[in-house]
Design an enzyme around this catalytic site. Structure first.
Site, PDB file in Angstrom:
ATOM      1  CG  ASP A  81      47.792  31.563  20.397  1.00 58.97           C
ATOM      2  OD1 ASP A  81      46.969  32.094  19.646  1.00 58.97           O
ATOM      3  OD2 ASP A  81      47.483  31.036  21.479  1.00 58.97           O
ATOM      4  CB  CYS A 122      46.510  27.310  14.694  1.00 56.77           C
ATOM      5  SG  CYS A 122      47.857  26.754  13.606  1.00 56.77           S
ATOM      6  CG  ASP A 123      47.600  27.633  19.585  1.00 56.28           C
ATOM      7  OD1 ASP A 123      48.016  26.947  18.640  1.00 56.28           O
ATOM      8  OD2 ASP A 123      48.327  28.003  20.515  1.00 56.28           O
ATOM      9  CE  LYS A 124      43.856  30.245  22.698  1.00 54.57           C
ATOM     10  NZ  LYS A 124      45.189  29.935  22.166  1.00 54.57           N
ATOM     11  CB  CYS A 196      54.177  24.800  16.260  1.00 58.78           C
ATOM     12  SG  CYS A 196      54.232  26.501  15.650  1.00 58.78           S
ATOM     13  CD  GLU A 492      49.327  30.567  24.503  1.00 59.49           C
ATOM     14  OE1 GLU A 492      48.511  29.677  24.222  1.00 59.49           O
ATOM     15  OE2 GLU A 492      50.335  30.827  23.814  1.00 59.49           O
ATOM     16  CB  SER A 518      52.758  28.621  24.871  1.00 56.70           C
ATOM     17  OG  SER A 518      53.105  27.805  23.781  1.00 56.70           O
TER      18      SER A 518
END
Length: 612
Positions: A81, A122-124, A196, A492, A518
């Protein structure tokens, strides 16, 4: 007892061809009859949170085979992202979640796998795999790649500060930051492999898998670089085989994802999320996963939890000098859950993949109540301070644990950062189906806020307006037609919020959108406005200068325009069609158009809704 699913493709005269193909992958005669465990990896060289996963699938596979299973690895896609941010690449981020869930279903069902180890980060990716696990309902264990170490940089004035990716984004737009300092910040922001380093979406979701009961203690907070994380991968392989045998050979349905991640488990996960001020994206993903498992968990449940769960932990971006590595030193997720448990805010009897109940797991792993040496050793795991892309490459330890529950990183229910939790659901005539704000990132001075609307029909237009003086202190920035359908893809809004900060407006403005934020966003940033503008939501009726009133303590958001005027505007908009006022320079591919065709609003998790 239920037969192994894999028997469909490994037994019987008519499967001679399939067995021939299995043999070509390395399966031996003696292996037929063993459970097939899918190792669902997400290695890619595009994403720092996944760059170190290449060999970890085979690490798990060897453990699966040592425990008596057949391990077969495949990969999913993974979008970064941060790299996709600020351009049309972000249109693909949320839709990739559905592709990941589908690809896992396709591979597992096509090859009749019996169980899964999901290697996400990570995000998704974690949400996509979680949706697949709930959909498939076969034994599954989650193990993520782990968080990145926080960055440290010495600036030109001699100050040494901890920092992360978001600091680099904010500094880039801050004219007071010199080019030399910006280079130093950029070079130090992301020092190692891993997700992150703040309580952003990736780390939030990996933490929530602990509360859901689908991952092992320490999964959410043990650093990607630390040697102790290796044991999580090895144990995940062993557990997958054990759960597989318990279900197929002992008829124990309690090991299945839908028996573990019940409504009570989802309530535990959201209580944790609210207590630690997690990313607002988690709301989308938790709602989506619940729907996949047939769990009746809605925005109303989240609203109810947000009114009684306090904020017990503040991590970047909500507290700039605290990162996931500091949460780990304070006892990690098991200790936050322990504090919620002591406050009577947790369901102790939910199941897990590693302990009979979540309560039993907390009793063993919460450093506030347990003297177990394995807990102390795990949570003493510290950052190594050496830039690297290699997993398990260091074994540094903290000198002491952070057990201070009055002023430390994790607080008790009696001494919270705030009585109100870190997330809140707001409703009103601007968002009848609700919207989300991360209250942990909102300064107390603007919990109640009102101002004139500055309306933008896209994120790009908002960024231009903010950077070129189009937004003033006191304004309420409205960014619309950025929802799941309207974007499409629900971008985002990290750059608009970061640029408001860099312009000194972080505590002087509000931002409302039908898009999302985000996990790195803080400030009075309200997202997921539902219904979205493209679906006829009232956010599409806002006009320049309209007064918007926000009251977080009372959970309201109001467009202060008479109902008769709103009705007239709605009739006018119905005639025009619910689309941006002017053309946007945005190419929407066929793939994104397909997603938009079936996407629901954010209050439903932005999942696909198919016509009956």
């Amino acid at each position: 007892m239920p037969a192994f699913r894999s028997r469909t493709s490994t037994h019987g005269r008519n499967m001679a061809g399939a067995r021939g193909l299995w043999r070509a992958t390395g399966v031996k005669d003696s292996d037929f009859g063993k459970p097939i465990i899918a190792i669902v990896n997400s290695f890619t060289q595009f994403v720092p949170g996944h760059v170190h996963l290449k060999d970890l699938g085979q690490l798990v596979a060897r453990e699966v085979e040592a425990a008596g299973g057949i391990a077969k690895e495949f990969n999913t896609i993974a979008v970064d992202d941060g790299i996709a941010m600020g351009h049309d690449g972000m249109l693909y981020s949320l839709p990739s979640r559905e592709l990941i869930a589908d690809s896992v279903e396709y591979m597992v069902n096509a090859h009749c796998a019996d169980a899964m180890v999901c290697i996400s980060n990570c995000d998704k990716i974690t949400p996509g795999m979680l949706m697949a696990a709930m959909r498939l309902n076969i034994p599954a264990v989650f193990v993520s790649g782990g968080p990145m170490e926080a960055g440290k940089v010495t600036l030109g004035d001699g100050r040494t500060v901890k920092m992360d990716l978001i600091d680099a984004m904010v500094a880039a737009a801050d004219e007071k930051v010199s080019d030399d300092d910006l280079t130093r910040i950029e070079q130090a922001a992301c020092p190692t492999c891993g997700s992150c380093s703040g309580m952003f979406t990736a780390n939030s979701m990996n933490c929530l898998t602990e509360a859901l009961g689908l991952s092992l203690p320490g999964n959410g907070s043990t650093l990607a670089t630390h040697a102790y994380r290796k044991e999580l991968f090895l144990e995940a392989g062993r557990r997958a085989v054990e759960l597989c045998r318990r279900y197929y050979e002992q008829e124990d349905e309690g090991v299945l994802p839908r028996a573990i991640a019940t409504k009570e488990a989802f309530e535990n996960a959201m209580a944790l999320d609210i207590a630690m001020g997690g990313s607002t994206n988690t709301v989308l993903h938790i709602l989506a996963a619940a729907q996949e498992g047939g769990v009746d968990f809605t925005m109303d449940d989240i609203d109810a939890l947000s009114r009684r769960v306090p904020c017990l932990c503040k991590v970047a971006p909500n507290k700039a000098d605290v990162h996931i590595e500091d949460v780990h030193r304070a006892g990690g997720i098991m200790s936050i859950l322990g504090e919620l448990d002591r406050g009577g805010l947790l369901h102790r009897d939910t199941r897990t993949v590693h302990a009979p109940t979540l309560g039993a797991a907390i009793d063993q792993w919460d450093i506030g109540r347990s003297n177990a040496p394995e807990a102390r050793e795990l949570f003493l795991a510290a950052p190594g301070g050496v830039p690297t892309q290699v997993a398990f490459s260091q074994s540094s330890t903290w000198d002491t644990l952070d057990t201070d529950r009055e002023t430390g990183v994790i607080r008790s229910v009696a001494t919270p950062f705030s009585k109100d939790g870190g997330l809140a659901v707001l409703k009103g005539n601007l968002a009848p189906d609700g919207c989300i704000v991360k209250t942990a990132g909102v300064d107390e001075s603007i919990l109640v806020f009102a101002g004139p609307a500055k309306v933008f029909e896209s994120q790009d237009a908002a960024v231009y307006g903010i950077l070129n003086g189009g937004v003033q202190a006191g304004d309420v920035v409205v960014i619309r037609y950025e929802g799941p359908k309207g974007g499409p893809g629900m971008q985002e809004m990290l750059y608009p919020t970061s640029y408001l900060k860099s312009k000194g407006l972080g505590k002087a403005c509000a931002l409302i959108t039908d898009g999302r934020f985000s996990g790195g966003t803080s400030g009075l940033s309200i997202g997921h406005a539902s219904p979205e503008a493209a679906s006829g939501g009232p956010i599409g009726l806002v006009r320049e200068g309209d007064r918007i009133e926000i009251d977080i303590p009372n959970r309201t958001i109001t467009l202060a325009v008479p109902e008769a005027e709103l009705a007239a505007r709605r009739a006018e908009q119905d005639a025009k069609g619910w689309k941006p006022a002017g053309p946007r320079k945005r190419k929407v591919s066929q793939a994104l158009k397909v997603y938009a065709q079936f996407a629901s609003s954010a209050d439903k998790g932005a999942v696909r809704v198919l016509p009956e």
